[in-house]
Design a protein around this motif. Structure first.
Motif, PDB file in Angstrom:
ATOM      1  N   ARG A  44      15.493 -16.353  27.793  1.00 33.40           N
ATOM      2  CA  ARG A  44      14.637 -15.689  28.778  1.00 33.40           C
ATOM      3  C   ARG A  44      13.808 -16.691  29.575  1.00 33.40           C
ATOM      4  N   ASN A  56      20.282  -7.462  30.755  1.00 35.78           N
ATOM      5  CA  ASN A  56      19.378  -8.611  30.742  1.00 35.78           C
ATOM      6  C   ASN A  56      19.796  -9.647  31.783  1.00 35.78           C
ATOM      7  N   HIS A  61       7.998  -9.636  24.422  1.00 33.84           N
ATOM      8  CA  HIS A  61       9.462  -9.717  24.471  1.00 33.84           C
ATOM      9  C   HIS A  61      10.078  -8.945  23.313  1.00 33.84           C
ATOM     10  N   SER A 101       7.219 -17.527  21.928  1.00 36.24           N
ATOM     11  CA  SER A 101       6.801 -16.477  22.867  1.00 36.24           C
ATOM     12  C   SER A 101       5.379 -16.722  23.365  1.00 36.24           C
ATOM     13  N   HIS A 152      23.442  -9.484  24.913  1.00 31.49           N
ATOM     14  CA  HIS A 152      22.354  -9.968  25.766  1.00 31.49           C
ATOM     15  C   HIS A 152      22.833 -10.608  27.062  1.00 31.49           C
ATOM     16  N   SER A 186      18.167 -11.531  33.649  1.00 29.91           N
ATOM     17  CA  SER A 186      17.321 -12.711  33.761  1.00 29.91           C
ATOM     18  C   SER A 186      17.603 -13.762  32.702  1.00 29.91           C
ATOM     19  N   CYS A 187      18.466 -13.459  31.737  1.00 31.70           N
ATOM     20  CA  CYS A 187      18.750 -14.396  30.660  1.00 31.70           C
ATOM     21  C   CYS A 187      19.608 -15.555  31.145  1.00 31.70           C
TER      22      CYS A 187
END
Length: 167
Positions: free
Chosen positions: A92, A122, A32, A65, A117, A124-125
């Motif tokens: 995410r 992005n 990421h 992560s 963001h 998918s955030c």
């Protein structure tokens, strides 16, 4: 008779200490990559520590992560978000992330990073929101909780501690 000159008192307000020379910086946590506006180093002792990324956030983000499955579908509140590096990474994996800070100047850069963001770059955030929260302020806490009757699945905070050097 001599005339006495009054000395002029100079009072410095918060604006004297503000450094908003933010640089877009890339951070990598596993697979990421995040880009955030932040300062590269602290410039004053004034309470603007949230303008840069601290080591605790780097450690927490590396851990998150590597263990992203624990965040899947969660709602998260982050305390002392600063520029938002941890909350934005969480977005995410989570369905909702509320990032908080108490300092109005820090909230400005936090909101700027959320906008960065939340763009189409992005998609998918999760939903990212910034809220003012000074710890112990029950009005601010209640305002945040009123919008989320189920509360949060997880509370996160990196580099949030109080150093008391007093007697």
């Amino acid at each position: 008779m001599a005339v006495e000159e009054e000395e002029e008192m100079v009072c410095l307000d918060e604006s004297f200490f503000i450094n908003d020379d933010y640089q877009l910086t890339t951070f990598t946590f596993g697979s990421h990559e995040l880009q955030l506006f932040c300062l590269q180093s602290a410039s004053t002792d004034f309470d603007l520590t949230g303008q840069l990324v601290w080591p605790g956030a780097m450690l927490l983000n590396n851990y998150l992560s590597q263990n992203a499955e624990m965040l899947q579908g969660c709602s998260v509140i982050e305390l002392g978000s600063g520029v938002g590096i941890t909350g934005i990474l969480c977005s995410r994996f989570c369905h909702e992330v509320v990032l908080t800070d108490h300092n109005d100047e820090v909230l400005k850069i936090l909101k700027r990073n959320i906008e960065l963001h939340s763009s189409s770059i992005n998609p998918s955030c999760a939903g990212l929101k910034a809220e003012k929260l000074e710890w112990g302020n029950s009005d601010q806490i209640n305002k945040i909780l009123c919008k989320r009757s189920g509360g949060f699945d997880m509370v996160l905070g990196a580099d949030i501690y109080i150093l008391n050097l007093g007697p």
